[in-house]
Design an enzyme around this catalytic site. Sequence first.
Site, PDB file in Angstrom:
ATOM      1  N   LYS A   1      32.376  43.397  31.464  1.00  0.00           N
ATOM      2  CA  LYS A   1      32.919  43.863  32.745  1.00  0.00           C
ATOM      3  C   LYS A   1      31.817  44.475  33.610  1.00  0.00           C
ATOM      4  CE  LYS A   1      36.378  44.990  35.463  1.00  0.00           C
ATOM      5  NZ  LYS A   1      36.625  46.429  35.581  1.00  0.00           N
TER       6      LYS A   1
ATOM      7  N   ASP B   1      41.288  41.873  33.952  1.00  0.00           N
ATOM      8  CA  ASP B   1      41.830  42.918  33.083  1.00  0.00           C
ATOM      9  C   ASP B   1      43.331  43.019  33.335  1.00  0.00           C
ATOM     10  OD1 ASP B   1      42.216  44.243  35.445  1.00  0.00           O
ATOM     11  OD2 ASP B   1      40.524  45.585  35.212  1.00  0.00           O
TER      12      ASP B   1
END
Length: 219
Positions: free
Chosen positions: A130, A149
Amino acid sequence: MAKKPKETFEEKKRRAATVLRRLAKAYPEAKCALDHRTPLELLVATILSAQCTDVRVNMVTPQLFAKYRTAADYARSPRGVLEREIRSTGFFNSKAKSIRAAAAAIAAEHGGKVPDTMEALVRLPGVGRKTANVVLGNAFGKDEGFVVDTHVGRLSRRLGFTREADPVKVEGDLNALVPKGRRTMGAHLLIAHGRQICVARKPRCEVCPVNPQCPKIGV
DNA sequence: ATCCCGAGGG
DNA sequence: CCCTCTGGAT
């Protein structure tokens, strides 16, 4: 009851663009958190932003960036000092550890330059997929795709951008809808919105900046 | 009381 | 997979 005409793919693309434009306007602090940063500053800001709002991150970064100018500066910061400086962003022990460790590796193995590939970034301690994706997209212009996510997934379904549950398939749908160059920021904006207004349990549609563009699927 | 915009480690 | 870190929002 007249049936609504089905939205074409082109219309959906335009609606997606409108949504992201309006979110950028509604969450200036989210845009600010990713804009105009050096790779190192972006990396630090991104590590800090885990489980924390952009507003709070933006409150500590000016002092931080004025004081720590190189990876080596972070790497040799005395124990406790950096922790205190980032206290208000939560998880300060592990975040300080991540920043120090990543900075040490950057100084030792990359000549003080933040690496610009996914493989090298993910190898840095404290940096995962991420964080690496945000740095690649916003510091190096390698805006390859969405990292999905739970927030990005939920909002994408709610907005009718995808019907998929599998994050990998959601990612594919979003990449088809949003052009390169707007994806990292798009994900960041969806996340900010998903935290503050379009929350999972009780979305606050009455104050939502993209209410007119939203089919409210599953709400 | 419960939930998190992530990463490391068991 | 699970748990933990940690403070703040709700």
